[in-house]
Write an enzyme that holds these catalytic residues in place. Structure first.
Site, PDB file in Angstrom:
ATOM      1  N   MET A   1       0.853  -1.195   0.000  1.00 44.21           N
ATOM      2  CA  MET A   1       0.000   0.000   0.000  1.00 44.21           C
ATOM      3  C   MET A   1       0.889   1.246   0.000  1.00 44.21           C
ATOM      4  O   MET A   1       0.443   2.339   0.346  1.00 44.21           O
ATOM      5  CB  MET A   1      -0.936  -0.008   1.203  1.00 44.21           C
ATOM      6  CG  MET A   1      -1.904  -1.198   1.154  1.00 44.21           C
ATOM      7  SD  MET A   1      -3.472  -0.907   1.937  1.00 44.21           S
ATOM      8  CE  MET A   1      -2.966  -0.615   3.602  1.00 44.21           C
ATOM      9  N   GLY A   2       2.156   1.085  -0.392  1.00 43.02           N
ATOM     10  CA  GLY A   2       3.063   2.228  -0.445  1.00 43.02           C
ATOM     11  C   GLY A   2       3.551   2.620   0.934  1.00 43.02           C
ATOM     12  O   GLY A   2       3.499   1.830   1.867  1.00 43.02           O
TER      13      GLY A   2
ATOM     14  N   GLU B   1      11.931  -0.185   5.285  1.00 43.14           N
ATOM     15  CA  GLU B   1      12.943  -1.207   5.037  1.00 43.14           C
ATOM     16  C   GLU B   1      12.332  -2.626   4.955  1.00 43.14           C
ATOM     17  O   GLU B   1      12.851  -3.474   4.246  1.00 43.14           O
ATOM     18  CB  GLU B   1      14.018  -1.106   6.142  1.00 43.14           C
ATOM     19  CG  GLU B   1      15.317  -1.817   5.868  1.00 43.14           C
ATOM     20  CD  GLU B   1      15.958  -1.554   4.496  1.00 43.14           C
ATOM     21  OE1 GLU B   1      15.928  -0.401   4.019  1.00 43.14           O
ATOM     22  OE2 GLU B   1      16.480  -2.506   3.903  1.00 43.14           O
TER      23      GLU B   1
ATOM     24  N   HIS C   1       9.523  -3.457   3.495  1.00 39.79           N
ATOM     25  CA  HIS C   1       9.106  -3.649   2.097  1.00 39.79           C
ATOM     26  C   HIS C   1      10.332  -3.845   1.202  1.00 39.79           C
ATOM     27  O   HIS C   1      10.327  -4.697   0.311  1.00 39.79           O
ATOM     28  CB  HIS C   1       8.352  -2.411   1.584  1.00 39.79           C
ATOM     29  CG  HIS C   1       7.066  -2.120   2.281  1.00 39.79           C
ATOM     30  ND1 HIS C   1       6.910  -1.045   3.118  1.00 39.79           N
ATOM     31  CD2 HIS C   1       5.869  -2.754   2.253  1.00 39.79           C
ATOM     32  CE1 HIS C   1       5.667  -1.015   3.564  1.00 39.79           C
ATOM     33  NE2 HIS C   1       5.015  -2.038   3.069  1.00 39.79           N
TER      34      HIS C   1
ATOM     35  N   GLN D   1     -10.375  -2.515   2.194  1.00 41.23           N
ATOM     36  CA  GLN D   1      -9.938  -3.178   3.424  1.00 41.23           C
ATOM     37  C   GLN D   1      -9.927  -2.246   4.634  1.00 41.23           C
ATOM     38  O   GLN D   1      -9.438  -2.617   5.693  1.00 41.23           O
ATOM     39  CB  GLN D   1      -8.584  -3.849   3.227  1.00 41.23           C
ATOM     40  CG  GLN D   1      -7.394  -2.936   3.030  1.00 41.23           C
ATOM     41  CD  GLN D   1      -6.164  -3.716   2.585  1.00 41.23           C
ATOM     42  OE1 GLN D   1      -6.065  -4.157   1.454  1.00 41.23           O
ATOM     43  NE2 GLN D   1      -5.199  -3.877   3.481  1.00 41.23           N
TER      44      GLN D   1
ATOM     45  N   ARG E   1       2.838   2.216  10.404  1.00 37.37           N
ATOM     46  CA  ARG E   1       2.152   2.867  11.538  1.00 37.37           C
ATOM     47  C   ARG E   1       3.131   3.425  12.580  1.00 37.37           C
ATOM     48  O   ARG E   1       2.732   4.267  13.390  1.00 37.37           O
ATOM     49  CB  ARG E   1       1.228   1.869  12.224  1.00 37.37           C
ATOM     50  CG  ARG E   1       0.087   1.437  11.330  1.00 37.37           C
ATOM     51  CD  ARG E   1      -1.213   1.432  12.120  1.00 37.37           C
ATOM     52  NE  ARG E   1      -2.362   1.312  11.226  1.00 37.37           N
ATOM     53  CZ  ARG E   1      -3.003   0.186  10.983  1.00 37.37           C
ATOM     54  NH1 ARG E   1      -2.630  -0.912  11.585  1.00 37.37           N
ATOM     55  NH2 ARG E   1      -4.030   0.171  10.160  1.00 37.37           N
TER      56      ARG E   1
HETATM   57  O1  PAF Z   1      -0.175  -5.696   3.515  1.00 37.26           O
HETATM   58  C1  PAF Z   1      -0.581  -4.790   2.753  1.00 37.26           C
HETATM   59  O2  PAF Z   1       0.103  -3.793   2.509  1.00 37.26           O
HETATM   60  C2  PAF Z   1      -1.957  -4.910   2.112  1.00 37.26           C
HETATM   61  O3  PAF Z   1      -2.859  -5.541   2.960  1.00 37.26           O
HETATM   62  C3  PAF Z   1      -1.922  -5.610   0.740  1.00 37.26           C
HETATM   63  C4  PAF Z   1      -1.487  -7.065   0.858  1.00 37.26           C
HETATM   64  C5  PAF Z   1      -0.990  -4.869  -0.202  1.00 37.26           C
HETATM   65  C6  PAF Z   1      -3.330  -5.599   0.119  1.00 37.26           C
HETATM   66  O4  PAF Z   1      -3.813  -4.309  -0.013  1.00 37.26           O
END
Ligand code: PAF
Length: 282
Positions: A26-27, A31, A33, A57, A182
């Site tokens: 989700m951008g 680190e 990611h 979501q 977060r």
């Molecule tokens: O973990 C996340 O960032 C989100 O839940 C995902 C898997 C990209 C789905 O929107």
């Protein structure tokens, strides 16, 4: 690196690729990611990342509008790690009202799902859409969101999706706090206290490794320890890794030897998640 925002252009770009490794995000990358992106390179010759804040979501009282959108900074961080970045608009992903959803397994109503009704349904639905759009051979997700990873694995297995799911280890700050988008919401004082969640899980892990088998008591002790330090606790749960059902001690021994202790708790207004795996000798 190519930055693409439409499904048609993405499909055209990926049409000749035979080994796509895909990291949905989700951008607001950190680190954790980037570590998944590096792992993705070991699994494919074409690495694709998606940056999409999925409205489906988020609950009505959750932070969808406030969720940090940092497209430029994210693309800069991905420059040397991804071949393709897919950053669609909401209207590209949901051109008509989404009325077809993935119905996740019952575990989606427990643990994090208990406090976030509909969250995993929206998450699984967008992950299925993204997998259909990108059609990767491998898709990577962080183990920090352990329940999410479990639900995605179940969806892929039960729906016979032709993709291999790989879980990346949780990346931690020097003091042990699991990296999360977060964490930036924590005040300096809260940030100093935040590692106590991980320490509490480690303490429970040590107790199990020492032979502790009264899991309910351990869960209660962990909740109490967190509460006494000012945390508002959603849950601490000792579960089996295989199905996330409660671990079941059988006459002092365990039928299952691979456990995970999961927790979600709030420090101030910030809800943090963490988990530790526990492997018991067979
Ligand atoms: O973990 C996340 O960032 C989100 O839940 C995902 C898997 C990209 C789905 O929107």
């Amino acid at each position: 690196m190519q930055n693409i925002s439409t499904i048609a252009e993405l499909r055209e770009r990926l049409s000749g690729e035979r080994a796509i490794a895909f990291v949905p995000t989700m951008g607001n990358l950190h680190e954790g990611h980037l570590n998944l992106m590096r792992l993705a390179r070991e699994h494919g010759s074409c690495v694709v990342a998606s940056l999409f804040v999925n409205p489906l979501q988020f609950g009505p009282s959750e932070d969808f509008d406030k969720y940090p959108r940092t497209l430029e900074a994210d693309c800069a961080r991905l420059q040397s790690l991804a071949d393709v970045v897919f950053a669609p608009a909401v209207s590209e992903m949901y051109p008509v009202q989404q009325t077809v959803f993935v119905e996740p397994p019952p575990i989606a109503d427990e643990l994090c799902g208990a406090a976030r009704p509909g969250h995993f349904r929206g998450m699984a639905t967008v992950v299925l859409k993204l997998l259909n759009i990108v059609q990767p051979q491998v898709a990577l997700f962080g183990k920090k969101d352990y329940q999410q990873l479990h639900i995605i694995r179940q969806m892929v297995m039960q729906m016979n999706l032709p993709v291999r799911v790989v879980g990346g280890e949780t990346v931690r700050a020097a003091d042990g706090l699991a990296l999360s988008s977060r964490n930036q919401y924590l005040s300096a004082e809260e940030r100093g206290k935040a590692v106590f969640l991980y320490q509490t899980l480690q303490e429970a892990q040590r107790a199990i490794l020492r032979g502790g088998r009264d899991f309910e008591r351990l869960e209660k002790q962990s909740v109490e320890a967190l509460r006494s330090r000012g945390w508002s606790v959603d849950y601490v749960a000792v579960r089996k890794q295989s199905d996330l059902q409660p671990a079941d001690p059988v006459q002092g021994n365990l039928a299952q030897h691979e456990l995970v202790i999961l927790a979600a708790a709030k420090l101030g207004n910030t809800r943090l998640l963490d988990n530790v795996e526990v492997y018991l000798a067979a």
